[in-house]
Design a protein around this motif. Structure first.
Motif, PDB file in Angstrom:
ATOM      1  N   LEU A  21      -0.420  15.721  43.979  1.00  0.00           N
ATOM      2  CA  LEU A  21      -0.252  14.786  45.086  1.00  0.00           C
ATOM      3  C   LEU A  21       1.181  14.287  45.162  1.00  0.00           C
ATOM      4  N   CYS A  22       1.747  13.920  44.027  1.00  0.00           N
ATOM      5  CA  CYS A  22       3.120  13.414  44.014  1.00  0.00           C
ATOM      6  C   CYS A  22       4.104  14.454  44.540  1.00  0.00           C
ATOM      7  N   GLY A  23       3.906  15.701  44.159  1.00  0.00           N
ATOM      8  CA  GLY A  23       4.786  16.752  44.639  1.00  0.00           C
ATOM      9  C   GLY A  23       4.746  16.881  46.150  1.00  0.00           C
ATOM     10  N   ARG A  24       3.560  16.787  46.715  1.00  0.00           N
ATOM     11  CA  ARG A  24       3.427  16.876  48.170  1.00  0.00           C
ATOM     12  C   ARG A  24       4.073  15.682  48.867  1.00  0.00           C
ATOM     13  N   ILE A  25       3.884  14.493  48.297  1.00  0.00           N
ATOM     14  CA  ILE A  25       4.457  13.291  48.898  1.00  0.00           C
ATOM     15  C   ILE A  25       5.978  13.309  48.817  1.00  0.00           C
ATOM     16  N   VAL A  26       6.518  13.745  47.683  1.00  0.00           N
ATOM     17  CA  VAL A  26       7.976  13.835  47.536  1.00  0.00           C
ATOM     18  C   VAL A  26       8.560  14.754  48.602  1.00  0.00           C
ATOM     19  N   ALA A  27       7.923  15.880  48.839  1.00  0.00           N
ATOM     20  CA  ALA A  27       8.439  16.826  49.836  1.00  0.00           C
ATOM     21  C   ALA A  27       8.478  16.194  51.225  1.00  0.00           C
ATOM     22  N   ILE A  28       7.407  15.491  51.602  1.00  0.00           N
ATOM     23  CA  ILE A  28       7.354  14.847  52.922  1.00  0.00           C
ATOM     24  C   ILE A  28       8.409  13.750  53.025  1.00  0.00           C
ATOM     25  N   ALA A  29       8.472  12.897  52.004  1.00  0.00           N
ATOM     26  CA  ALA A  29       9.380  11.751  52.054  1.00  0.00           C
ATOM     27  C   ALA A  29      10.841  12.178  52.035  1.00  0.00           C
ATOM     28  N   HIS A  30      11.179  13.103  51.163  1.00  0.00           N
ATOM     29  CA  HIS A  30      12.574  13.531  51.065  1.00  0.00           C
ATOM     30  C   HIS A  30      13.049  14.199  52.350  1.00  0.00           C
ATOM     31  N   ALA A  31      12.146  14.843  53.062  1.00  0.00           N
ATOM     32  CA  ALA A  31      12.515  15.439  54.346  1.00  0.00           C
ATOM     33  C   ALA A  31      12.930  14.374  55.356  1.00  0.00           C
ATOM     34  N   LYS A  32      12.460  13.138  55.139  1.00  0.00           N
ATOM     35  CA  LYS A  32      12.805  12.012  56.013  1.00  0.00           C
ATOM     36  C   LYS A  32      13.860  11.102  55.391  1.00  0.00           C
ATOM     37  N   GLY A  33      14.392  11.478  54.240  1.00  0.00           N
ATOM     38  CA  GLY A  33      15.400  10.652  53.588  1.00  0.00           C
ATOM     39  C   GLY A  33      14.845   9.410  52.936  1.00  0.00           C
ATOM     40  N   VAL A  34      13.566   9.441  52.553  1.00  0.00           N
ATOM     41  CA  VAL A  34      12.897   8.285  51.957  1.00  0.00           C
ATOM     42  C   VAL A  34      12.665   8.534  50.472  1.00  0.00           C
ATOM     43  N   ALA A  35      12.996   7.558  49.634  1.00  0.00           N
ATOM     44  CA  ALA A  35      12.834   7.673  48.190  1.00  0.00           C
ATOM     45  C   ALA A  35      11.362   7.544  47.800  1.00  0.00           C
ATOM     46  N   VAL A  36      11.003   8.183  46.679  1.00  0.00           N
ATOM     47  CA  VAL A  36       9.639   8.118  46.158  1.00  0.00           C
ATOM     48  C   VAL A  36       9.668   7.609  44.721  1.00  0.00           C
ATOM     49  N   ILE A  37       8.807   6.630  44.444  1.00  0.00           N
ATOM     50  CA  ILE A  37       8.695   6.029  43.119  1.00  0.00           C
ATOM     51  C   ILE A  37       7.293   6.303  42.600  1.00  0.00           C
ATOM     52  N   ILE A  38       7.207   6.910  41.429  1.00  0.00           N
ATOM     53  CA  ILE A  38       5.929   7.262  40.822  1.00  0.00           C
ATOM     54  C   ILE A  38       5.525   6.170  39.844  1.00  0.00           C
ATOM     55  N   SER A  39       4.292   5.718  39.919  1.00  0.00           N
ATOM     56  CA  SER A  39       3.841   4.633  39.057  1.00  0.00           C
ATOM     57  C   SER A  39       3.385   5.146  37.700  1.00  0.00           C
ATOM     58  N   GLY A  40       4.053   4.671  36.659  1.00  0.00           N
ATOM     59  CA  GLY A  40       3.535   4.799  35.312  1.00  0.00           C
ATOM     60  C   GLY A  40       3.861   6.042  34.517  1.00  0.00           C
ATOM     61  N   ASP A  41       4.042   7.183  35.146  1.00  0.00           N
ATOM     62  CA  ASP A  41       4.181   8.435  34.407  1.00  0.00           C
ATOM     63  C   ASP A  41       5.586   9.000  34.581  1.00  0.00           C
TER      64      ASP A  41
END
Length: 219
Positions: free
Chosen positions: A56-76
């Motif tokens: 899930l995180c990998g998919r979200i990172v791809a979507i967000a980075h395409a829009k120039g938005v940072a992604v923060i993963i909780s805990g791991d």
């Protein structure tokens, strides 16, 4: 958005909701990021298994980075590194926070949450995280931010230079109350991603409210 200068006022952080399929989250996040300025996305693990969470995180990172938005993963921290996230959110106490900062400070941002009191906030602040988070994931179930979190954010923003993120309420209008504390960021989840809402319209409305009513920060 990637091609715009960040506004000089409180900005929106999105928290991905629980109990949604990866496909549904992709659709909702993609729509939300079309709605206007989003500073970052925080992705909690909730009750997912490690492999599911990493996918899930990998998919979200791809979507967000395409829009120039940072992604923060909780805990791991391992998953955060594997999916090339921009940061990790820690709620495991000062020792774990300090260790993550020591190991990752040149690679990604490290933020701190799980805070209930001023003493806890100051204790974690001594480790110099990139931000302090006031609120609990999946507890934005009242229209306005929790009064305790409002008080903590207002105190912190006035006294401490480390930026803070304040969890908003279940209604988009709660971002105005949050911004009035002086917090640099307001986090929303239910107000954007609940059933029956259009995430794009909700993010657009949040930015309209913040543009109209949030205090401006000095350069």
């Amino acid at each position: 958005m990637a091609d715009q200068k960040p506004p000089k006022r409180c900005r929106l952080v999105l928290i991905t909701p629980a109990n949604h399929s990866a496909d549904d989250l992709e659709q909702k996040i993609g729509a939300a990021l079309e709605g206007g300025d989003v500073a970052s996305l925080i992705v909690p693990i909730f009750d997912l298994h490690e492999a599911e969470f990493q996918s899930l995180c990998g998919r979200i990172v791809a979507i967000a980075h395409a829009k120039g938005v940072a992604v923060i993963i909780s805990g791991d921290t391992r998953i955060a590194a594997r999916v090339k996230a921009d940061g990790v959110h820690m709620e495991a106490g000062k020792a774990a926070l300090a260790d993550a900062i020591d190991r990752l400070q040149d690679k990604m941002n490290v933020g701190a949450g799980g805070i209930k009191t001023r003493d806890e906030a100051l204790d974690l602040g001594e480790a110099r995280p990139d931000y302090i988070f006031f609120g609990r994931f999946n507890y934005d179930n009242t229209p306005e931010p929790h009064p305790r979190n409002l008080g903590l954010a207002e105190w912190w923003a006035e006294m401490i230079e480390i930026p803070c993120i304040l969890l908003g309420g279940s209604q988009v209008d709660s971002v105005v109350t949050a911004a009035e504390t002086g917090a640099e960021y307001v986090a929303l989840s239910a107000a954007v991603f609940s059933e029956g809402l259009d995430p794009r319209e909700q993010v657009s409305r949040v930015n309209e409210l913040l543009d109209q009513k949030a205090p401006r920060f000095e350069s």
